[in-house]
Design a protein around this motif. Structure first.
Motif, PDB file in Angstrom:
ATOM      1  N   THR A 119       0.830  -1.206   0.000  1.00 26.17           N
ATOM      2  CA  THR A 119       0.000   0.000   0.000  1.00 26.17           C
ATOM      3  C   THR A 119       0.862   1.253   0.000  1.00 26.17           C
ATOM      4  N   ASN A 143      -2.771  -0.437  -4.307  1.00 27.44           N
ATOM      5  CA  ASN A 143      -3.593  -0.063  -3.160  1.00 27.44           C
ATOM      6  C   ASN A 143      -3.149   1.322  -2.726  1.00 27.44           C
ATOM      7  N   THR A 145      -4.053   4.680  -0.215  1.00 30.64           N
ATOM      8  CA  THR A 145      -4.785   5.200   0.935  1.00 30.64           C
ATOM      9  C   THR A 145      -4.562   6.693   1.045  1.00 30.64           C
ATOM     10  N   GLY A 164      -6.242  -1.636  -7.497  1.00 33.00           N
ATOM     11  CA  GLY A 164      -6.739  -2.448  -6.384  1.00 33.00           C
ATOM     12  C   GLY A 164      -7.713  -1.676  -5.534  1.00 33.00           C
ATOM     13  N   GLN A 165      -7.307  -1.368  -4.303  1.00 32.56           N
ATOM     14  CA  GLN A 165      -8.201  -0.733  -3.338  1.00 32.56           C
ATOM     15  C   GLN A 165      -7.822   0.723  -3.104  1.00 32.56           C
ATOM     16  N   SER A 167      -8.575   3.600  -0.463  1.00 38.04           N
ATOM     17  CA  SER A 167      -9.123   3.815   0.877  1.00 38.04           C
ATOM     18  C   SER A 167      -9.056   5.288   1.219  1.00 38.04           C
TER      19      SER A 167
END
Length: 186
Positions: A119, A143, A145, A164-165, A167
């Motif tokens: 991340t 990822n 964040t 991906g993610q 956040s």
């Protein structure tokens, strides 16, 4: 190497030899040289022999002997620039990079940001910018964040892709382009 002599609370004298590295003001730090390996956490890979802190302005130089790989948690920097023809790799699920300043990817080729795991966190306390570069579709964040305790993070010049993610932990994510933004939930 210096010899240090000290006296403890019982009055016993102890002597030890220590190697001291002194940072001289004006010595540039934060330029990646990759002099001994690709390990981000090895100080000998950095100009000034100092691993970056949250205030270090980092440049991944395209002239480096080895390109950096982050294989664990705890990597931090202030601003981060990836020069043209340079790369940065995060390839372990524990890989983590916290950026406390701005990000600029000057490399337009595929995999200049090679994030196959881990991340990247934007963790600043002031406004941060992301310039993902003109080849950003070839260099997605895996990822990402956003954890900015102040104004937030602004995407400038080029879109940023998250494969991906994404956040949104703290702060705001601002876009500076008026094009359509899409996402796909799986």
């Amino acid at each position: 190497t210096y010899t240090v002599t000290g006296t403890d609370l019982n009055g016993c004298v102890n002597t030890a030899s220590v190697k001291v590295k002194v940072a001289v003001p004006g010595t540039p730090v934060g330029d990646w040289t990759g002099a001994v390996s690709s390990d981000w956490f090895n100080c000998l890979n950095w100009k000034g022999d100092i691993v970056p802190t949250s205030t270090t302005i980092v440049t991944i130089k395209n002239t480096a002997a080895n390109m950096p790989i982050i294989i664990g948690a705890g990597a931090v920097c202030g601003n981060l620039t990836i020069e043209s023809s340079a790369t940065l790799t995060l390839n372990n699920s524990a890989s983590g990079l916290a950026i406390y300043g701005n990000f600029a990817n000057q490399n337009t080729t595929a995999e200049s940001l090679n994030q196959s795991a881990g991340t990247i966190t934007f963790a600043g306390s002031v406004l941060q910018t992301i310039d993902a570069g003109t080849g950003s579709i070839n260099n997605p964040f895996l990822n990402l964040t956003i954890n900015n305790s102040s104004t937030g993070v602004v995407l400038i010049n080029n879109p940023a892709f998250v494969a991906g993610q994404l956040s949104l932990t703290n702060g705001l994510l601002w876009t500076s382009r008026s094009e359509e933004h899409t996402s796909e939930l799986q």
